[in-house]
Design a protein around this motif. Structure first.
Motif, PDB file in Angstrom:
ATOM      1  N   ALA A   1       1.768  19.346 -13.105  1.00  0.00           N
ATOM      2  CA  ALA A   1       2.642  19.957 -12.019  1.00  0.00           C
ATOM      3  C   ALA A   1       3.605  18.770 -11.702  1.00  0.00           C
ATOM      4  CB  ALA A   1       1.860  20.172 -10.923  1.00  0.00           C
ATOM      5  N   VAL A   2       3.062  17.497 -11.902  1.00  0.00           N
ATOM      6  CA  VAL A   2       4.109  16.527 -11.633  1.00  0.00           C
ATOM      7  C   VAL A   2       5.274  16.116 -12.777  1.00  0.00           C
ATOM      8  CG1 VAL A   2       4.249  13.915 -11.440  1.00  0.00           C
ATOM      9  CG2 VAL A   2       2.365  15.207 -10.045  1.00  0.00           C
ATOM     10  N   LEU A   3       4.645  16.483 -13.966  1.00  0.00           N
ATOM     11  CA  LEU A   3       5.616  16.151 -14.985  1.00  0.00           C
ATOM     12  C   LEU A   3       6.606  17.369 -15.102  1.00  0.00           C
ATOM     13  CD1 LEU A   3       2.922  15.118 -17.735  1.00  0.00           C
ATOM     14  CD2 LEU A   3       4.751  13.782 -16.271  1.00  0.00           C
ATOM     15  N   LYS A   4       6.042  18.510 -14.779  1.00  0.00           N
ATOM     16  CA  LYS A   4       7.240  19.759 -14.688  1.00  0.00           C
ATOM     17  C   LYS A   4       8.239  19.513 -13.757  1.00  0.00           C
ATOM     18  CE  LYS A   4       3.871  22.885 -16.756  1.00  0.00           C
ATOM     19  NZ  LYS A   4       3.026  24.166 -16.689  1.00  0.00           N
ATOM     20  N   LYS A   5       8.016  18.729 -13.065  1.00  0.00           N
ATOM     21  CA  LYS A   5       9.285  18.492 -11.803  1.00  0.00           C
ATOM     22  C   LYS A   5      10.374  18.075 -12.076  1.00  0.00           C
ATOM     23  CE  LYS A   5       6.000  17.749  -8.028  1.00  0.00           C
ATOM     24  NZ  LYS A   5       6.270  18.926  -6.937  1.00  0.00           N
ATOM     25  N   GLY A   6      10.535  17.585 -13.374  1.00  0.00           N
ATOM     26  CA  GLY A   6      11.774  16.896 -13.897  1.00  0.00           C
ATOM     27  C   GLY A   6      11.350  16.033 -14.851  1.00  0.00           C
ATOM     28  N   VAL A  12       0.923  -1.153   0.003  1.00  0.00           N
ATOM     29  CA  VAL A  12      -0.047   0.129   0.009  1.00  0.00           C
ATOM     30  C   VAL A  12       0.867   1.150   0.014  1.00  0.00           C
ATOM     31  CG1 VAL A  12      -1.715   1.223   1.246  1.00  0.00           C
ATOM     32  CG2 VAL A  12      -2.085  -1.325   1.375  1.00  0.00           C
ATOM     33  N   ALA A  13       0.583   2.126  -0.819  1.00  0.00           N
ATOM     34  CA  ALA A  13       1.567   3.308  -1.078  1.00  0.00           C
ATOM     35  C   ALA A  13       0.886   4.534  -1.486  1.00  0.00           C
ATOM     36  CB  ALA A  13       2.691   3.123  -2.041  1.00  0.00           C
ATOM     37  N   VAL A  14       1.336   5.820  -1.100  1.00  0.00           N
ATOM     38  CA  VAL A  14       0.724   7.082  -1.144  1.00  0.00           C
ATOM     39  C   VAL A  14       1.562   7.783  -2.250  1.00  0.00           C
ATOM     40  CG1 VAL A  14      -0.570   7.091   0.896  1.00  0.00           C
ATOM     41  CG2 VAL A  14       1.766   7.960   0.848  1.00  0.00           C
ATOM     42  N   LEU A  15       1.083   8.811  -2.919  1.00  0.00           N
ATOM     43  CA  LEU A  15       1.658   9.667  -3.752  1.00  0.00           C
ATOM     44  C   LEU A  15       2.118  10.894  -3.065  1.00  0.00           C
ATOM     45  CD1 LEU A  15       2.153  10.083  -6.983  1.00  0.00           C
ATOM     46  CD2 LEU A  15       0.147  11.446  -7.084  1.00  0.00           C
ATOM     47  N   ASP A  16       3.568  11.077  -3.139  1.00  0.00           N
ATOM     48  CA  ASP A  16       4.266  12.440  -2.735  1.00  0.00           C
ATOM     49  C   ASP A  16       4.814  13.151  -3.865  1.00  0.00           C
ATOM     50  OD1 ASP A  16       4.926  14.018  -0.822  1.00  0.00           O
ATOM     51  OD2 ASP A  16       6.935  13.165  -0.405  1.00  0.00           O
ATOM     52  N   GLY A  17       4.353  14.013  -4.541  1.00  0.00           N
ATOM     53  CA  GLY A  17       4.816  14.856  -5.552  1.00  0.00           C
ATOM     54  C   GLY A  17       4.949  13.732  -6.802  1.00  0.00           C
ATOM     55  N   ASP A  22      -6.034  15.437 -11.634  1.00  0.00           N
ATOM     56  CA  ASP A  22      -6.671  16.150 -12.995  1.00  0.00           C
ATOM     57  C   ASP A  22      -5.532  16.697 -13.798  1.00  0.00           C
ATOM     58  OD1 ASP A  22      -5.431  18.464 -11.659  1.00  0.00           O
ATOM     59  OD2 ASP A  22      -7.243  19.151 -10.717  1.00  0.00           O
ATOM     60  N   GLU A  23      -6.048  17.518 -14.999  1.00  0.00           N
ATOM     61  CA  GLU A  23      -4.711  17.694 -15.831  1.00  0.00           C
ATOM     62  C   GLU A  23      -3.755  18.666 -15.187  1.00  0.00           C
ATOM     63  OE1 GLU A  23      -4.430  19.517 -20.204  1.00  0.00           O
ATOM     64  OE2 GLU A  23      -6.542  19.155 -19.423  1.00  0.00           O
ATOM     65  N   ALA A  24      -4.310  19.731 -14.348  1.00  0.00           N
ATOM     66  CA  ALA A  24      -3.062  20.663 -13.852  1.00  0.00           C
ATOM     67  C   ALA A  24      -2.552  19.891 -12.719  1.00  0.00           C
ATOM     68  CB  ALA A  24      -4.047  21.755 -12.968  1.00  0.00           C
ATOM     69  N   GLY A  25      -3.035  19.084 -11.969  1.00  0.00           N
ATOM     70  CA  GLY A  25      -2.144  18.414 -11.102  1.00  0.00           C
ATOM     71  C   GLY A  25      -0.981  17.119 -11.793  1.00  0.00           C
ATOM     72  N   ASP A  35       8.745   9.020 -21.591  1.00  0.00           N
ATOM     73  CA  ASP A  35       8.253   9.959 -22.424  1.00  0.00           C
ATOM     74  C   ASP A  35       6.997  10.469 -21.950  1.00  0.00           C
ATOM     75  OD1 ASP A  35       7.630  11.482 -24.825  1.00  0.00           O
ATOM     76  OD2 ASP A  35       6.070  10.133 -25.110  1.00  0.00           O
ATOM     77  N   PRO A  36       6.869  11.829 -21.740  1.00  0.00           N
ATOM     78  CA  PRO A  36       5.763  12.587 -20.771  1.00  0.00           C
ATOM     79  C   PRO A  36       4.426  11.997 -21.777  1.00  0.00           C
ATOM     80  CG  PRO A  36       7.563  13.936 -20.889  1.00  0.00           C
ATOM     81  CD  PRO A  36       7.877  12.860 -21.722  1.00  0.00           C
ATOM     82  N   GLU A  37       4.377  12.260 -23.114  1.00  0.00           N
ATOM     83  CA  GLU A  37       3.155  12.124 -23.765  1.00  0.00           C
ATOM     84  C   GLU A  37       2.874  10.750 -23.768  1.00  0.00           C
ATOM     85  OE1 GLU A  37       1.191  14.401 -24.583  1.00  0.00           O
ATOM     86  OE2 GLU A  37       2.793  15.780 -23.716  1.00  0.00           O
ATOM     87  N   GLY A  38       3.812   9.861 -23.730  1.00  0.00           N
ATOM     88  CA  GLY A  38       3.622   8.366 -23.741  1.00  0.00           C
ATOM     89  C   GLY A  38       3.070   8.012 -22.311  1.00  0.00           C
ATOM     90  N   LEU A  39       3.285   8.618 -21.172  1.00  0.00           N
ATOM     91  CA  LEU A  39       2.602   8.491 -20.041  1.00  0.00           C
ATOM     92  C   LEU A  39       1.321   8.919 -19.965  1.00  0.00           C
ATOM     93  CD1 LEU A  39       3.181   7.633 -17.149  1.00  0.00           C
ATOM     94  CD2 LEU A  39       3.961   9.951 -16.401  1.00  0.00           C
ATOM     95  N   ARG A  40       1.046   9.901 -20.717  1.00  0.00           N
ATOM     96  CA  ARG A  40      -0.338  10.543 -20.355  1.00  0.00           C
ATOM     97  C   ARG A  40      -1.194   9.668 -21.090  1.00  0.00           C
ATOM     98  NH1 ARG A  40      -0.814  16.083 -19.152  1.00  0.00           N
ATOM     99  NH2 ARG A  40       1.014  17.419 -19.235  1.00  0.00           N
ATOM    100  N   ALA A  41      -0.803   9.058 -22.482  1.00  0.00           N
ATOM    101  CA  ALA A  41      -1.599   8.216 -23.057  1.00  0.00           C
ATOM    102  C   ALA A  41      -1.910   6.945 -22.261  1.00  0.00           C
ATOM    103  CB  ALA A  41      -1.133   7.739 -24.428  1.00  0.00           C
ATOM    104  N   HIS A  42      -0.755   6.532 -21.564  1.00  0.00           N
ATOM    105  CA  HIS A  42      -0.897   5.230 -20.766  1.00  0.00           C
ATOM    106  C   HIS A  42      -1.722   5.331 -19.595  1.00  0.00           C
ATOM    107  CE1 HIS A  42       0.786   1.414 -19.053  1.00  0.00           C
ATOM    108  NE2 HIS A  42       0.816   2.036 -17.936  1.00  0.00           N
ATOM    109  N   LEU A  43      -1.852   6.682 -18.963  1.00  0.00           N
ATOM    110  CA  LEU A  43      -2.607   6.899 -18.029  1.00  0.00           C
ATOM    111  C   LEU A  43      -4.083   7.066 -18.154  1.00  0.00           C
ATOM    112  CD1 LEU A  43      -0.541   9.398 -15.943  1.00  0.00           C
ATOM    113  CD2 LEU A  43      -0.743   7.085 -15.375  1.00  0.00           C
ATOM    114  N   GLU A  44      -4.485   7.437 -19.541  1.00  0.00           N
ATOM    115  CA  GLU A  44      -5.652   7.143 -19.923  1.00  0.00           C
ATOM    116  C   GLU A  44      -6.230   5.991 -19.808  1.00  0.00           C
ATOM    117  OE1 GLU A  44      -6.210   9.326 -23.589  1.00  0.00           O
ATOM    118  OE2 GLU A  44      -5.505  11.320 -23.065  1.00  0.00           O
ATOM    119  N   ARG A  45      -5.527   4.874 -20.158  1.00  0.00           N
ATOM    120  CA  ARG A  45      -5.893   3.638 -20.278  1.00  0.00           C
ATOM    121  C   ARG A  45      -5.911   3.031 -18.875  1.00  0.00           C
ATOM    122  NH1 ARG A  45      -1.907   3.220 -24.318  1.00  0.00           N
ATOM    123  NH2 ARG A  45      -0.397   2.229 -23.017  1.00  0.00           N
ATOM    124  N   VAL A  46      -5.046   3.551 -18.001  1.00  0.00           N
ATOM    125  CA  VAL A  46      -5.294   3.153 -16.454  1.00  0.00           C
ATOM    126  C   VAL A  46      -6.509   3.636 -16.168  1.00  0.00           C
ATOM    127  CG1 VAL A  46      -4.416   3.397 -14.253  1.00  0.00           C
ATOM    128  CG2 VAL A  46      -2.767   2.959 -16.124  1.00  0.00           C
TER     129      VAL A  46
END
Length: 256
Positions: A155-160, A103-108, A149-152, A172-183
């Motif tokens: 913010a994560v992707l802009k961290k580095g 069990v894990a939580v998100l931190d940034g 959400d998109e803004a959140g 790849d950020p865009e690849g991750l976005r597409a992957h997260l849509e499937r998730v």
């Protein structure tokens, strides 16, 4: 055996109607619970007298929940211990599959592991209680990122840069976005060797009373034990475990 008080049961039935509707009239309460008009009136008057319900003037008069119910809910929420509750559920899931459960939580941009229940099979893993890993490389992390959400997420992707842990990691950020849509569509995420080439993992979100994903639960196993059949079984198992823990955190499907 102590007797159940019918009037109290009916009063609680009335309050629970407001879980699905912000306001109700006396007639709607009467119709939904199939109670006599006089009984409904007496119960509504009593609940209003104690401020558990507030009447809203109009034709007809509507009722909404009062502040004491918020105070009771806040008191309950303040006593909830995610780690304590998660440990019990994680142990049950681990016992059912004899694989590691986290069990894990998100931190940034990272996940932090709060709970880990090991399998009876000795397995070396990159995860450990208190350890931080890149969220995009883990199943628990991808489930939690998919709830932003998109803004959140921006913010994560802009961290580095998205640093990979294995050749399978999504960098790849865009690849991750597409992957997260499937998730998001499937309600579960998989780690296909993205954090550890020798391991596979499936995770589902744990939600609180507001419907927000506050944590995620996963089942992890070595490739040698990860088959199409076990993947199906463990996916359903982690869905069930996450749902159980979500319910203990106050989540109801209608609240999302």
């Amino acid at each position: 055996m102590p007797r159940v008080v019918p009037a109290v049961i009916r009063a609680l039935d009335i309050l629970e109607l407001f879980l699905d509707r912000p306001q109700l009239s006396a007639r709607e309460v009467m119709e939904r619970l199939d109670l006599p008009r006089t009984t409904v009136h007496e119960l509504l008057v009593t609940l209003e007298a104690r401020a558990y319900l507030i009447s809203v003037p109009g034709q007809p008069v509507q009722y909404r929940l009062g502040m004491p119910l918020f105070q009771l809910g806040a008191a309950f929420a303040g006593r909830l211990d995610l780690v304590r509750e998660a440990q019990g559920v994680a142990r049950d899931v681990a016992a059912a599959c004899d694989e590691a459960v986290h069990v894990a939580v998100l931190d940034g941009a990272d996940v932090i592991y709060l709970v880990k229940v090991d399998s009876t099979h000795p397995v070396r893993m990159v995860s450990a209680v208190g350890r931080r890993l890149p969220a995009h490389c883990t199943a628990v992390g991808k489930v939690l990122l998919s709830d932003l959400d998109e803004a959140g997420l921006d913010a994560v992707l802009k961290k580095g840069a998205l640093t990979g842990m294995t050749p399978e990691s999504i960098t790849d950020p865009e690849g991750l976005r597409a992957h997260l849509e499937r998730v998001r569509a499937e309600g579960v995420a998989f780690d296909n060797g993205e954090s550890d080439s020798a391991m596979r993992c499936v995770a589902a979100a744990i939600r609180d009373h507001s419907g927000a994903a506050v944590a995620a639960m996963s089942v992890s196993a070595p490739i040698i034990r990860w088959t199409p059949q076990t993947q199906i079984a463990w996916t359903e198992l982690v869905r069930g475990g996450a749902a159980t823990l979500s319910a203990r955190m106050g989540y109801r499907a209608q609240s999302r």
